[in-house]
Write a protein that holds these residues in place. Structure first.
Motif, mmCIF file in Angstrom:
data_model
loop_
_atom_site.group_PDB
_atom_site.id
_atom_site.type_symbol
_atom_site.label_atom_id
_atom_site.label_comp_id
_atom_site.label_asym_id
_atom_site.label_seq_id
_atom_site.Cartn_x
_atom_site.Cartn_y
_atom_site.Cartn_z
ATOM 1 N N PHE A 196 -33.844 7.836 79.610
ATOM 2 C CA PHE A 196 -34.751 7.170 78.665
ATOM 3 C C PHE A 196 -34.669 5.656 78.818
ATOM 4 C CE2 PHE A 196 -35.387 5.078 74.572
ATOM 5 C CZ PHE A 196 -36.692 5.448 74.311
ATOM 6 N N MET A 197 -33.460 5.134 78.946
ATOM 7 C CA MET A 197 -33.314 3.686 79.053
ATOM 8 C C MET A 197 -33.888 3.168 80.374
ATOM 9 S SD MET A 197 -32.294 2.813 76.179
ATOM 10 C CE MET A 197 -32.198 1.087 76.536
ATOM 11 N N VAL A 198 -33.711 3.910 81.452
ATOM 12 C CA VAL A 198 -34.290 3.494 82.728
ATOM 13 C C VAL A 198 -35.812 3.470 82.622
ATOM 14 C CG1 VAL A 198 -34.672 4.229 85.116
ATOM 15 C CG2 VAL A 198 -32.365 4.162 84.192
ATOM 16 N N LEU A 199 -36.380 4.493 81.991
ATOM 17 C CA LEU A 199 -37.830 4.525 81.813
ATOM 18 C C LEU A 199 -38.291 3.384 80.913
ATOM 19 C CD1 LEU A 199 -38.406 8.352 81.290
ATOM 20 C CD2 LEU A 199 -39.005 7.001 83.291
ATOM 21 N N HIS A 200 -37.510 3.108 79.882
ATOM 22 C CA HIS A 200 -37.896 2.077 78.919
ATOM 23 C C HIS A 200 -37.728 0.666 79.478
ATOM 24 C CE1 HIS A 200 -38.823 0.575 74.959
ATOM 25 N NE2 HIS A 200 -37.811 -0.259 75.069
ATOM 26 N N PRO A 205 -34.315 4.116 68.782
ATOM 27 C CA PRO A 205 -33.818 5.467 68.449
ATOM 28 C C PRO A 205 -34.938 6.441 68.079
ATOM 29 C CG PRO A 205 -32.468 3.801 67.382
ATOM 30 C CD PRO A 205 -33.635 3.091 67.980
ATOM 31 N N VAL A 206 -35.968 5.955 67.391
ATOM 32 C CA VAL A 206 -37.101 6.815 67.041
ATOM 33 C C VAL A 206 -37.859 7.201 68.306
ATOM 34 C CG1 VAL A 206 -39.290 6.912 65.772
ATOM 35 C CG2 VAL A 206 -37.284 5.829 64.728
ATOM 36 N N GLN A 207 -38.074 6.248 69.200
ATOM 37 C CA GLN A 207 -38.751 6.544 70.464
ATOM 38 C C GLN A 207 -37.952 7.569 71.267
ATOM 39 O OE1 GLN A 207 -40.028 3.229 72.892
ATOM 40 N NE2 GLN A 207 -40.180 1.914 71.090
ATOM 41 N N TYR A 208 -36.623 7.408 71.298
ATOM 42 C CA TYR A 208 -35.771 8.337 72.055
ATOM 43 C C TYR A 208 -35.870 9.751 71.493
ATOM 44 C CZ TYR A 208 -31.613 10.810 73.584
ATOM 45 O OH TYR A 208 -30.760 11.765 74.071
ATOM 46 N N LEU A 209 -35.763 9.885 70.173
ATOM 47 C CA LEU A 209 -35.814 11.218 69.570
ATOM 48 C C LEU A 209 -37.177 11.868 69.787
ATOM 49 C CD1 LEU A 209 -33.829 10.633 66.272
ATOM 50 C CD2 LEU A 209 -33.086 11.865 68.325
#
Length: 151
Positions: free
Chosen positions: A24-28, A62-66
């Motif tokens: 997720f962090m790599v994509l973000h 955190p909302v985007q991740y969930l």
């Protein structure tokens, strides 16, 4: 044996969570604004803001991740920015070629290893035997990318 399997399955949970956070962090953190890429450089600020809100990019991380994790668990990997098609379909479309490449590599490496092993065994202490031993030791010493099975 059963305890070992249960312990490995329990260790799988934090590993999968950690990997999902990294993905997720790599994509973000990848360069470029997804809204600007999708709409182009001629888009107005209002259009960009509207698309960012539709995509949920204005929400806290955190909302985007969930939300992202929920979609991934349902098999929805999103849509490709370039082809506008579902990513899962793109991945599955290339899966056959990946299996073919992996199977070919496994077959060739196994056949080559067996032939080299037979040749080395029949010519002990020859140049071929020594070179194959060094290459085998080098290959066995390389990290495989998977965790070891220590208990």
């Amino acid at each position: 044996m059963r305890r070992y399997v249960v312990r490995r399955l329990l260790l799988l949970v934090p590993v999968l969570v950690g990997v999902s956070i990294i993905i997720f962090m790599v994509l973000h953190l990848s360069p470029g604004d997804p809204a600007e890429i999708m709409l182009g450089s001629q888009a107005t600020q209002e259009d960009l803001a509207r698309l960012r809100a539709e995509l949920g990019l204005t929400e806290p991380l955190p909302v985007q991740y969930l939300r992202w994790l929920g979609h991934v668990l349902q098999g929805d990997l999103g849509r490709s920015i370039w082809t506008k098609r579902p990513v899962l379909g793109e991945v599955l479309g290339r899966f056959r070629a990946t299996l073919l490449l992996t199977g070919s590599a496994l077959l060739l490496s196994t056949a080559g290893g067996i032939l080299l092993g037979i040749a080395s065994a029949t010519r002990r202490n020859s140049f071929l035997d020594r070179v194959s031993a060094v290459v085998s030791l080098f290959g066995a010493s390389m990290a495989s990318g998977t965790p070891s099975c220590r208990s």
